[in-house]
Write an enzyme that holds these catalytic residues in place. Sequence first.
Site, PDB file in Angstrom:
ATOM      1  CD  GLU A 165      -2.053   1.218   9.373  1.00 16.37           C
ATOM      2  OE1 GLU A 165      -2.796   2.103   9.072  1.00 16.37           O
ATOM      3  OE2 GLU A 165      -1.996   0.165   8.782  1.00 16.37           O
ATOM      4  N   GLY A 166      -0.605   6.215  11.304  1.00 20.65           N
ATOM      5  CA  GLY A 166      -0.712   7.500  12.105  1.00 20.65           C
ATOM      6  C   GLY A 166      -0.002   7.540  13.339  1.00 20.65           C
ATOM      7  CG  PHE A 213      -1.626   0.917   1.742  1.00 18.98           C
ATOM      8  CD1 PHE A 213      -2.949   1.083   0.957  1.00 18.98           C
ATOM      9  CD2 PHE A 213      -1.440   2.002   2.156  1.00 18.98           C
ATOM     10  CE1 PHE A 213      -3.647   2.179   1.233  1.00 18.98           C
ATOM     11  CE2 PHE A 213      -2.250   3.052   2.556  1.00 18.98           C
ATOM     12  CZ  PHE A 213      -3.273   3.236   2.021  1.00 18.98           C
ATOM     13  CB  ALA A 253      -4.959  -1.038   8.618  1.00 19.94           C
ATOM     14  CD  GLN A 271       5.163  -5.478  49.686  1.00 20.78           C
ATOM     15  OE1 GLN A 271       5.039  -4.338  49.590  1.00 20.78           O
ATOM     16  NE2 GLN A 271       4.747  -6.206  50.821  1.00 20.78           N
ATOM     17  CG  PHE A 327      -4.584  17.653  12.033  1.00 20.50           C
ATOM     18  CD1 PHE A 327      -4.095  16.462  12.767  1.00 20.50           C
ATOM     19  CD2 PHE A 327      -5.772  17.718  11.620  1.00 20.50           C
ATOM     20  CE1 PHE A 327      -4.895  15.636  13.258  1.00 20.50           C
ATOM     21  CE2 PHE A 327      -6.842  16.754  12.130  1.00 20.50           C
ATOM     22  CZ  PHE A 327      -6.255  15.695  12.993  1.00 20.50           C
ATOM     23  CG  ASP A 378       2.478  13.045  19.715  1.00 18.49           C
ATOM     24  OD1 ASP A 378       2.051  12.648  20.637  1.00 18.49           O
ATOM     25  OD2 ASP A 378       3.482  13.636  19.470  1.00 18.49           O
TER      26      ASP A 378
END
Length: 409
Positions: A388-389, A153, A267, A304, A408, A392
């Site tokens: 895929e982005g 892609f 996706a 712990q 943006f 942020d």
Amino acid sequence: MIGSLQTQRANVPELHKQSVKPYHAADFYGMDDLLTEEQILIRQSVRDWVQEKVMPIIEDCAQRNICPTHLIPEMGQLGIFGPQLPVEYGCGGLDQISYGLIMQEIERCDSGLRSMASVQGSLVMYPIYKYGSEAQRKKYLPKLATGEYMGCFGLTEADYGSNPGGMLTNLKDAGDHYILNGSKMWISNSPFADIAVVWAKNEEGRIQGVIVERGMEGFTTPEIHGKWSLRASSTGELVFDNVKVPKENLLPNISGLKGPLGCLDSARFGIAWGAIGSAMACYDSAVQYSKERMQFDKPIGSFQLIQKKLAEMLTEITKAQLLTWRLGVLKNEDKATTAQISLAKRNNVEMALNIAREARQIHGGMGITGEYPMMRHMANLESVLTYEGTHDIHLLILGAEITGIPAFK
Ligand code: TGC
Ligand code: FAD
């Protein structure tokens, strides 16, 4: 011409096999009760295959930077490519939660292998199904489902990553065909793909999708070397030098940035599930190790501070499982929004990365070796956090949803 690399893909490299420990899936809130019998069976069949065939070789693949393309035919047989698309095109016809569970089980092994599968299913098969002509669907989808054809892609360019709308790759009408020029960067599967779904601007500056086939003159796919992340996945460029693309290869039913971004929703949904797989693998290893490793004459799991780490890991995995299952229900009802998907991708990838780091600490020095999976998952998840982005960008998608003000630009 298409499929000329299939012989090369079929060659099985000599790989060192590692012994694999039994796997205990985290299911603290009885999530399995929310799954259908069919979903559980599908998950089990992929889990068994991954455990038997892929887990033993994945570390060697990553260390030696080998993409295990010899597994492609088996992945096709198992229905891993495009499981959510209709059976009439040779696909699985499964629901979205089944698709998610398949991605989870593959990424439990390695994000690179999940990348190969999610690019094929969500970024190549999905746009052909959604935006393609009937002839394109019939020509490509059955072969992509079996893995006979592999795809990639092409959206990102060297100077246009988070801002794909600025792309320079262009498509000119030359009568009975188009001429494609430009280049794409950071493309998963590109070095061995038979076809590429490529996004380019037409003469009016409108984004359109075309299917480019290996072997078209002027089309090359150089590999990107030197990655510290996703080393069991093959990443490259796509270069178009006056490539003649037949008119019938244009995706006719879409134009504009919403075309590629619409595929990303599918996706990113798969990644949200996949990241849970990485987290579960690291958590499982940490639980087992903390019970076995002795320090100060006690298993380290008795301290712990170790218990705090394990308790917080299980908490985050459980929250992510519930979130993602609900997103799957919304997606099955065709109601999941881009912002809801962004929230899940962003949350789950960060969650998995934090768990990989904490699990690595629990393994002490051994945690930095390939005997355990954390370093590989951690390095892989750095890519997953960005592709895929970016982390942020997903935050900004949520910010825009909350305020109605996109930040943006
Ligand atoms: P913006 O003006 O917001 O939107 C342009 C048009 O697109 C529509 N739209 C969507 N449509 C469907 N699904 C979505 N998720 C959509 N998001 C936006 C929008 O309605 C508009 O439509 P129209 O009809 O008005 O034209 O676009 P923008 O330029 O301001 O950008 C917004 C932004 C930053 C959110 C977007 O560009 C973005 O998501 N950037 C990140 C890029 C990205 O994710 N690239 C991924 C490349 S592929 C990849 O990484 C594969 S890795 C795979 C692997 O190996 O697993
Ligand atoms: P940039 O966009 O340059 O971002 C750099 C930094 O700036 C980031 O931190 C980002 O969050 C920040 N930033 C950018 N814009 C803003 C803003 N407006 N506000 C605040 N911060 C901002 N792409 C494909 O098309 N197909 C693929 O198959 C594919 N596979 C990939 C595989 C790998 C291994 C990798 C690493 C990437 C892949 N990509 C693919 C590309 C991926 O989608 C991009 O890397 C990603 O979208 C980010 O683009 P960039 O790398 O150019 O970073």
